[in-house]
Scaffold this motif. Structure first.
Motif, PDB file in Angstrom:
ATOM      1  N   LEU A  77       1.606  14.025   0.567  1.00  0.00           N
ATOM      2  CA  LEU A  77       0.840  12.783   0.622  1.00  0.00           C
ATOM      3  C   LEU A  77       0.137  12.581   1.952  1.00  0.00           C
ATOM      4  O   LEU A  77      -0.986  12.097   1.992  1.00  0.00           O
ATOM      5  CB  LEU A  77       1.781  11.596   0.388  1.00  0.00           C
ATOM      6  CG  LEU A  77       2.287  11.380  -1.006  1.00  0.00           C
ATOM      7  CD1 LEU A  77       3.111  10.119  -1.060  1.00  0.00           C
ATOM      8  CD2 LEU A  77       1.132  11.265  -1.948  1.00  0.00           C
ATOM      9  N   ILE A  78       0.808  12.926   3.058  1.00  0.00           N
ATOM     10  CA  ILE A  78       0.237  12.596   4.367  1.00  0.00           C
ATOM     11  C   ILE A  78      -1.088  13.330   4.577  1.00  0.00           C
ATOM     12  O   ILE A  78      -2.115  12.684   4.791  1.00  0.00           O
ATOM     13  CB  ILE A  78       1.237  12.902   5.498  1.00  0.00           C
ATOM     14  CG1 ILE A  78       2.495  12.073   5.315  1.00  0.00           C
ATOM     15  CG2 ILE A  78       0.601  12.609   6.848  1.00  0.00           C
ATOM     16  CD1 ILE A  78       3.556  12.324   6.355  1.00  0.00           C
TER      17      ILE A  78
ATOM     18  N   TYR B 257      -3.802  12.183   1.952  1.00  0.00           N
ATOM     19  CA  TYR B 257      -4.297  10.829   2.227  1.00  0.00           C
ATOM     20  C   TYR B 257      -5.363  10.875   3.320  1.00  0.00           C
ATOM     21  O   TYR B 257      -6.419  10.254   3.216  1.00  0.00           O
ATOM     22  CB  TYR B 257      -3.127   9.947   2.648  1.00  0.00           C
ATOM     23  CG  TYR B 257      -3.508   8.622   3.258  1.00  0.00           C
ATOM     24  CD1 TYR B 257      -3.993   7.593   2.468  1.00  0.00           C
ATOM     25  CD2 TYR B 257      -3.378   8.401   4.623  1.00  0.00           C
ATOM     26  CE1 TYR B 257      -4.332   6.378   3.025  1.00  0.00           C
ATOM     27  CE2 TYR B 257      -3.710   7.188   5.188  1.00  0.00           C
ATOM     28  CZ  TYR B 257      -4.190   6.174   4.384  1.00  0.00           C
ATOM     29  OH  TYR B 257      -4.526   4.980   4.942  1.00  0.00           O
ATOM     30  N   LEU B 258      -5.081  11.649   4.359  1.00  0.00           N
ATOM     31  CA  LEU B 258      -6.030  11.721   5.468  1.00  0.00           C
ATOM     32  C   LEU B 258      -7.290  12.463   5.053  1.00  0.00           C
ATOM     33  O   LEU B 258      -8.395  12.079   5.437  1.00  0.00           O
ATOM     34  CB  LEU B 258      -5.372  12.399   6.667  1.00  0.00           C
ATOM     35  CG  LEU B 258      -4.220  11.598   7.285  1.00  0.00           C
ATOM     36  CD1 LEU B 258      -3.540  12.385   8.374  1.00  0.00           C
ATOM     37  CD2 LEU B 258      -4.737  10.291   7.846  1.00  0.00           C
TER      38      LEU B 258
ATOM     39  N   GLY C  65      -9.232  10.090   2.962  1.00  0.00           N
ATOM     40  CA  GLY C  65      -9.606   8.890   3.711  1.00  0.00           C
ATOM     41  C   GLY C  65     -10.605   9.148   4.826  1.00  0.00           C
ATOM     42  O   GLY C  65     -11.479   8.327   5.071  1.00  0.00           O
ATOM     43  N   ILE C  66     -10.481  10.261   5.514  1.00  0.00           N
ATOM     44  CA  ILE C  66     -11.349  10.476   6.679  1.00  0.00           C
ATOM     45  C   ILE C  66     -12.637  11.168   6.285  1.00  0.00           C
ATOM     46  O   ILE C  66     -13.713  10.802   6.722  1.00  0.00           O
ATOM     47  CB  ILE C  66     -10.615  11.281   7.759  1.00  0.00           C
ATOM     48  CG1 ILE C  66      -9.361  10.544   8.199  1.00  0.00           C
ATOM     49  CG2 ILE C  66     -11.527  11.512   8.961  1.00  0.00           C
ATOM     50  CD1 ILE C  66      -8.546  11.278   9.225  1.00  0.00           C
TER      51      ILE C  66
ATOM     52  N   ARG D 164     -14.066   5.895  -0.067  1.00  0.00           N
ATOM     53  CA  ARG D 164     -12.910   6.739   0.213  1.00  0.00           C
ATOM     54  C   ARG D 164     -11.657   5.941   0.536  1.00  0.00           C
ATOM     55  O   ARG D 164     -10.552   6.362   0.207  1.00  0.00           O
ATOM     56  CB  ARG D 164     -13.219   7.683   1.368  1.00  0.00           C
ATOM     57  CG  ARG D 164     -13.592   6.963   2.650  1.00  0.00           C
ATOM     58  CD  ARG D 164     -13.951   7.982   3.710  1.00  0.00           C
ATOM     59  NE  ARG D 164     -14.093   7.356   5.005  1.00  0.00           N
ATOM     60  CZ  ARG D 164     -15.258   6.968   5.504  1.00  0.00           C
ATOM     61  NH1 ARG D 164     -16.347   7.155   4.804  1.00  0.00           N
ATOM     62  NH2 ARG D 164     -15.326   6.405   6.689  1.00  0.00           N
ATOM     63  N   ILE D 165     -11.826   4.763   1.138  1.00  0.00           N
ATOM     64  CA  ILE D 165     -10.631   4.022   1.556  1.00  0.00           C
ATOM     65  C   ILE D 165      -9.867   3.534   0.331  1.00  0.00           C
ATOM     66  O   ILE D 165      -8.654   3.698   0.230  1.00  0.00           O
ATOM     67  CB  ILE D 165     -11.041   2.864   2.475  1.00  0.00           C
ATOM     68  CG1 ILE D 165     -11.636   3.457   3.746  1.00  0.00           C
ATOM     69  CG2 ILE D 165      -9.868   1.979   2.792  1.00  0.00           C
ATOM     70  CD1 ILE D 165     -12.349   2.473   4.595  1.00  0.00           C
TER      71      ILE D 165
ATOM     72  N   PHE E  68      -6.093   4.936  -0.720  1.00  0.00           N
ATOM     73  CA  PHE E  68      -4.954   4.030  -0.904  1.00  0.00           C
ATOM     74  C   PHE E  68      -4.410   4.145  -2.321  1.00  0.00           C
ATOM     75  O   PHE E  68      -3.199   4.157  -2.529  1.00  0.00           O
ATOM     76  CB  PHE E  68      -5.373   2.583  -0.626  1.00  0.00           C
ATOM     77  CG  PHE E  68      -5.223   2.199   0.801  1.00  0.00           C
ATOM     78  CD1 PHE E  68      -6.201   2.521   1.711  1.00  0.00           C
ATOM     79  CD2 PHE E  68      -4.100   1.541   1.252  1.00  0.00           C
ATOM     80  CE1 PHE E  68      -6.067   2.192   3.045  1.00  0.00           C
ATOM     81  CE2 PHE E  68      -3.956   1.213   2.589  1.00  0.00           C
ATOM     82  CZ  PHE E  68      -4.937   1.530   3.485  1.00  0.00           C
TER      83      PHE E  68
ATOM     84  N   PHE F 295      -2.471   7.321  -2.659  1.00  0.00           N
ATOM     85  CA  PHE F 295      -1.198   7.287  -1.933  1.00  0.00           C
ATOM     86  C   PHE F 295      -0.188   6.404  -2.652  1.00  0.00           C
ATOM     87  O   PHE F 295       0.948   6.813  -2.902  1.00  0.00           O
ATOM     88  CB  PHE F 295      -1.441   6.773  -0.514  1.00  0.00           C
ATOM     89  CG  PHE F 295      -0.261   6.909   0.386  1.00  0.00           C
ATOM     90  CD1 PHE F 295      -0.184   7.975   1.261  1.00  0.00           C
ATOM     91  CD2 PHE F 295       0.782   5.999   0.369  1.00  0.00           C
ATOM     92  CE1 PHE F 295       0.900   8.125   2.093  1.00  0.00           C
ATOM     93  CE2 PHE F 295       1.866   6.147   1.201  1.00  0.00           C
ATOM     94  CZ  PHE F 295       1.927   7.214   2.068  1.00  0.00           C
ATOM     95  N   LEU F 296      -0.611   5.192  -2.994  1.00  0.00           N
ATOM     96  CA  LEU F 296       0.363   4.240  -3.532  1.00  0.00           C
ATOM     97  C   LEU F 296       0.808   4.624  -4.942  1.00  0.00           C
ATOM     98  O   LEU F 296       1.991   4.496  -5.270  1.00  0.00           O
ATOM     99  CB  LEU F 296      -0.220   2.829  -3.504  1.00  0.00           C
ATOM    100  CG  LEU F 296      -0.443   2.314  -2.076  1.00  0.00           C
ATOM    101  CD1 LEU F 296      -1.101   0.950  -2.092  1.00  0.00           C
ATOM    102  CD2 LEU F 296       0.866   2.247  -1.305  1.00  0.00           C
TER     103      LEU F 296
ATOM    104  N   PHE G 197       3.171   7.605  -4.464  1.00  0.00           N
ATOM    105  CA  PHE G 197       4.394   7.213  -3.772  1.00  0.00           C
ATOM    106  C   PHE G 197       5.293   6.392  -4.704  1.00  0.00           C
ATOM    107  O   PHE G 197       6.511   6.592  -4.729  1.00  0.00           O
ATOM    108  CB  PHE G 197       4.020   6.413  -2.523  1.00  0.00           C
ATOM    109  CG  PHE G 197       5.156   6.184  -1.571  1.00  0.00           C
ATOM    110  CD1 PHE G 197       6.073   7.181  -1.323  1.00  0.00           C
ATOM    111  CD2 PHE G 197       5.297   4.986  -0.902  1.00  0.00           C
ATOM    112  CE1 PHE G 197       7.121   6.980  -0.438  1.00  0.00           C
ATOM    113  CE2 PHE G 197       6.327   4.780  -0.021  1.00  0.00           C
ATOM    114  CZ  PHE G 197       7.248   5.766   0.217  1.00  0.00           C
ATOM    115  N   ALA G 198       4.673   5.505  -5.483  1.00  0.00           N
ATOM    116  CA  ALA G 198       5.468   4.677  -6.387  1.00  0.00           C
ATOM    117  C   ALA G 198       6.230   5.541  -7.381  1.00  0.00           C
ATOM    118  O   ALA G 198       7.401   5.286  -7.681  1.00  0.00           O
ATOM    119  CB  ALA G 198       4.563   3.691  -7.119  1.00  0.00           C
TER     120      ALA G 198
END
Lengths: 506, 473
Positions: free
Chosen positions: A150-151, A154-155, A158-159, A165-166, A170, A173-174, A177-178
């Protein structure tokens, strides 16, 4: 560990991190850093791929168990250990991960212009996590890799992603993760119940039937989101559309496979009774995924979104294959996973090629590309047809095996799955016609250039693999034949055992 | 009587007074020297804690065992790091006075007494010593309205909590006839069980103690005090006193009130659930990073209490490991927050972090590591804290608690990764001032600990195991 006592799996897993450390230590102005980071990442991933070929060469297809096993004490007093190993089911996914990473790095060579060092670092960390996920033989270690993905992802979204992208990062990720935290609860429950998190031991442990039901849904929450299955697939189109091309490639090529791998590695062998009981549910979800998302794909205006929805449909077929519990079905699912890993990755790369030139993914902005880009048209056609399942390409083998497997379970299941395949032909060919054929009327397309040598280098191995898998599937399926046979046989035996107990207790 | 059991506390008290006298007698500014002396005293105390024999002293008022040693070392480490963070901050804010390290030392003495308490009176004594000194350091920036307000708020609410605690202690004493932990355990273990008055007393004691760890519904002071207090003090507040108070809760709940577990377990569960939910949900809307950290710490205390609710050795072990992990990642985060200084002025809005990934990649990387760790993403240390806690909950069959716990951690992940997003995705808002070496040292050290905890969990798990074993006998 192999005969020489050489920890090849750990090396393949953690070597990318060494490359990452080298990238971190590069000093100089931005140009120098960017160029050095690119080359370091490429060489690291190529060396890792070279090392992983040792697995290909030394793997013994006749042995259904785990090979290259290494273990080290980590927290022995709590039944936790660092343990790595591959069997027929996982070994090719390790290779898929190590093969796609250099391709991704090459595909991002010129496109990624800012924060190149961080980008390459994220990809190398991602490679470690992916390979680790497929190699881990301890449940907690597996979870660490599975979640650690995920880390960097996500980046990456996102980047270096697109305008929305934001939101997409999210959501990705969420959602993931859930699902994963419920998997964690399930892992803890198994660990608390049996006192061990060692996967080979757990594969032969019989868990209480009631517990299996709960665990099945906890596993399902995680793997269904990762796969993704309808109705929790909605993060995927968003993530794909916004991710940079290489991010989409990894997402479709490897990350989606983790969900199906989870079903095959954990749900089916560890929870045989529950998987058998809930197989109809899984079939229903699979069929809905295949048909519904194919229709959705037909209506898309954005190329990446279309391919993203087609991924969901293909994964629906994989779900059906896994839960047939017969050799053809499971082999078909595995083949489909591998083939989709290469074909969808290549399709995203194809979209990336024209996106880099025109900076739009809207289908309506293209048309008649065949006039200016003949080479590209051929490549795109090959992968479109492979995605559709044309005989002679990799897509065909997986689909036909899943169909055979499904037919043994239920005629209607096979029929409905087949309808999805027809729809697949419709949306892929429709896409191809709108983008490649027709008259080249749009002014901005007049000067578009065909594939550059770098892009040819990116596509060549994928073309080769697609054809190889289609023409001589045996060289891939022989890897997992023994493991799948053992798994099916064990599954039947466990169900039989459970049935006997039920009869005896009556 | 073996007075040497309390040697670390005695030495620290003497050191604190000696530093005070030294500071008064020195003509010129002596704050740096005093800080260094205080750090030396903390280090010395750590050695003495390690060397102190096991046993109980002062007529059973004071106990030293593996558990107290574990908690004391953690308290000392947290306090020393917080003191290191305060050095440059205090100088910048014009509040570098020699009383600061002295007061911190008194807080530490109070906390160490709390950890070693074997009697409700010792407990109260330690708690008050630490609280009173803490009120003063909270209001230490006396020219700042916010700092004074925070100090006053903390004092008023803290006094209320002390009152509740004292009332609870008097009820317990009235109904059982003793304040000694061992005598209480004996009395409550008797077959006739606990009287209703005693249970009411225990509830008051819990309320008083839970205030200190700022768990819901006694959390109201936390956001305001965290925001108003000088940042190094917030860093201190959110770590060492939390450890001491949690250690105190563990000891009182496990030893004297252990036989009443069925009575207080539901209460702890409710507090834990409420804290986890509030910590996750209320932090979403925050724009000030110190307030966000306040809600984050409320959430973390909720997770810690899950381990206590499980009540098993594994649960208590999980609590201790979680505290270790929490102290280091929290102090590291505050080191990053203290580094947020622009044109000589401290800034503390989340928006001020924008673009840190490009203006200061090192700081951004460390802070991102802490944020992912707090969200509980493996392989960072925060994951292991949650792993042990939830393992205990699952083993005890507390499914509701475990599921609520993991789901709130998903909600919590939202605001942690939002900070990562602000740092790496938003357009830069201008570079921060160059940061002092001490901050970089603390941030890097705690960052390395957080990242590589997974390589060497053994010693920590082992020590926590030994400590937890002591409590459950």
């Amino acid at each position: 560990m192999n005969a020489a006592g050489f920890p090849i799996l750990s090396l393949v897993t953690f070597l990318p991190l060494v490359g990452g450390a080298v990238i971190m230590s590069i000093r100089g102005d931005e140009e120098v850093v960017a160029s050095n980071a690119r080359w370091t990442a490429l060489w690291t991933s190529l060396i890792v791929f070279g090392l992983s070929l040792v697995l290909w060469a030394d793997f013994n297809p006749g042995d259904p168990g785990f090979q290259f096993v290494e273990s080290a004490s980590w927290m022995p007093e709590y039944g936790l250990g660092y343990k790595m190993g591959v069997d027929g089911i996982s070994v090719l996914f390790v290779l898929l991960s190590t093969a796609l990473t250099p391709i991704c790095i090459l595909a991002s060579w010129e496109v990624i212009k800012r924060q190149v060092r961080e980008y390459m670092l994220a990809f190398l960390i991602l490679e470690t996590m992916m390979v680790g996920t497929f190699c881990a033989l301890d449940f907690v270690v597996f979870y660490m890799f599975f979640e650690g993905v995920l880390i960097p992802m996500y980046l990456i979204i996102g980047i270096w992603g697109g305008p929305r992208r934001i939101y997409s990062a999210f959501k990705f990720f969420l959602f993931t993760f859930a699902g994963s935290v419920l998997l964690l609860i399930a892992i803890l429950a198994i660990w608390a119940h049996t006192g061990t998190a060692d996967i080979p031991t757990l594969l032969h442990t019989r868990l209480p039937v009631v517990m299996q039901g709960w665990l099945f849904f906890a596993f399902l929450a995680s793997f269904a989101i990762k796969l993704p299955m309808w109705p929790v697939h909605t993060w995927l189109p968003d993530a794909h559309v916004e991710a940079p091309t290489a991010g989409s490639v990894i997402l479709a090529g490897v990350l989606l496979k983790m969900g199906a791998y989870g079903f095959l590695r954990f749900s089916v062998p560890m929870l045989p009774a529950a998987s058998a009981a809930f197989a109809p549910l899984m079939f229903a979800l699979g069929v809905i995924a295949v048909i519904y998302t194919s229709y959705v794909a037909l209506a898309q205006q954005d190329m990446k979104k279309l391919i993203a929805y087609s991924s969901v449909a293909h994964m629906g077929l994989v779900t059906i294959g896994v839960f047939t519990f017969n050799i053809q079905g499971i082999q078909g699912a595995l083949f489909q996973m591998l083939s989709h890993g290469i074909v969808s990755a290549a399709l995203f790369l194809c979209v990336g090629v024209i996106y880099d030139r025109m900076h739009t993914r809207e289908i309506a902005r293209y048309g008649g590309l065949v006039e200016r880009m003949p080479m590209y048209a051929v490549v795109f056609m090959l992968f479109s047809l492979a995605s559709v399942g044309l005989p002679g390409t990799s897509g065909f083998v997986g689909e036909i095996l899943v169909m055979i497997g499904a037919m043994q379970v239920n005629f209607w299941l096979a029929l409905l799955g087949g309808v999805g395949m027809i729809l697949g032909v419709a949306y892929m060919l429709y896409l191809y016609r709108r983008v490649i054929f027709g008259a080249l009327t749009k002014i901005e397309l007049k000067n578009i250039l065909d594939l550059s040598p770098r892009e040819v280098a990116v596509f060549a191995p994928l073309v080769l693999l697609t054809l190889w898998m289609g023409i001589y599937p045996q060289s891939f399926s022989s890897f997992w034949a023994a493991s799948v046979a053992q798994m099916v046989q064990q599954h039947t035996a466990m169900l039989h055992h459970a049935a006997l107990i039920a009869v005896a207790s009556r | 009587m073996n007075w040497s059991l309390a040697l670390p506390e005695i030495v620290l008290s003497i050191a604190a007074m000696a530093i005070l006298i030294f500071g008064v007698l020195m003509r010129r500014d002596s704050s740096f020297a005093c800080n260094m002396l205080a750090l030396g005293a903390l280090l010395l105390a750590a050695f003495l804690v390690l060397a102190a024999p096991t046993g109980s002293a002062y007529g059973g008022l004071f106990v030293v065992d593996a558990f107290s040693r574990f908690a004391k070392l953690l308290v000392l480490a947290g306090s020393a790091l917080a003191l290191m963070l305060s050095l440059d901050y205090n100088r910048h804010e014009g509040m570098a006075r020699f009383e600061f390290p002295v007061l911190i030392l008194f807080v530490v003495v109070g906390m160490m007494v709390m950890v070693s308490a074997a009697n409700l009176m010792t407990l109260y004594l330690g708690l008050e010593l630490h609280s009173l000194a803490l009120y003063v350091v909270t209001a230490f920036n006396r020219d700042s309205l916010r700092s004074s307000e925070a100090g006053l708020k903390y004092f008023v609410l803290g006094a209320l909590a002390s009152g509740l605690l004292l009332y609870g202690i008097s009820l317990v004493y009235g109904f059982s006839g003793s304040t000694s932990f061992s005598a209480l355990a004996g009395a409550l273990g008797a077959p006739q069980g606990a009287s209703i008055g005693l249970v009411v007393g225990v509830v008051f004691v819990i309320a008083g103690l839970v205030f200190k760890v700022s768990a819901v519904p006694f959390h109201m002071w936390t956001p305001d005090v965290y925001e108003g207090a000088p940042t190094p003090v917030t860093a201190f507040l959110s770590t060492a006193p939390k450890v001491a108070a949690m250690a105190l809760i563990l000891r009182t709940m496990a030893t004297p009130f252990g036989h009443l577990a069925d009575n207080w377990r539901l209460l702890i569960e409710l507090i834990s659930i409420a804290s986890m939910i509030l910590g996750a949900v209320a932090a979403i809307g925050q724009t000030n990073i110190k307030r966000l950290m306040a809600y984050s710490s409320i959430g973390h205390m909720g997770y810690v209490l899950v381990g206590l609710a499980a009540g098993s050795a594994i649960g208590l072990r999980g609590v201790l490991i979680y505290l270790v992990v929490y102290v280091f990642m929290n102090l590291g985060t505050f080191a990053c927050i203290i580094a947020m200084r622009r044109q000589g002025k401290q800034v503390e809005q989340i928006a001020d972090l924008a673009g840190l990934g490009r203006t200061d990649p090192g700081l951004a990387l460390v802070l991102a590591i802490f944020m992912f760790s707090m969200a509980g993403i493996p392989p960072l240390s925060g994951f292991f804290g949650k792993l042990y806690i939830f393992l205990a909950a699952v083993q005890a069959g507390m499914w509701v608690l475990a599921v609520i716990g993991v789901l709130t951690s998903v909600v919590g992940a939202y605001y942690y990764i939002r900070i990562v997003k602000v740092m790496y995705i938003d357009e830069p808002a201008g570079a921060f001032d160059p940061r002092p070496a001490m901050l970089s040292l603390v941030a890097a050290g705690t960052g390395l600990f957080t990242t590589f905890f997974f390589l060497f969990p053994g010693p920590f798990v082992g020590a926590a195991q030994a400590a937890a074993q002591v409590l459950l006998g």
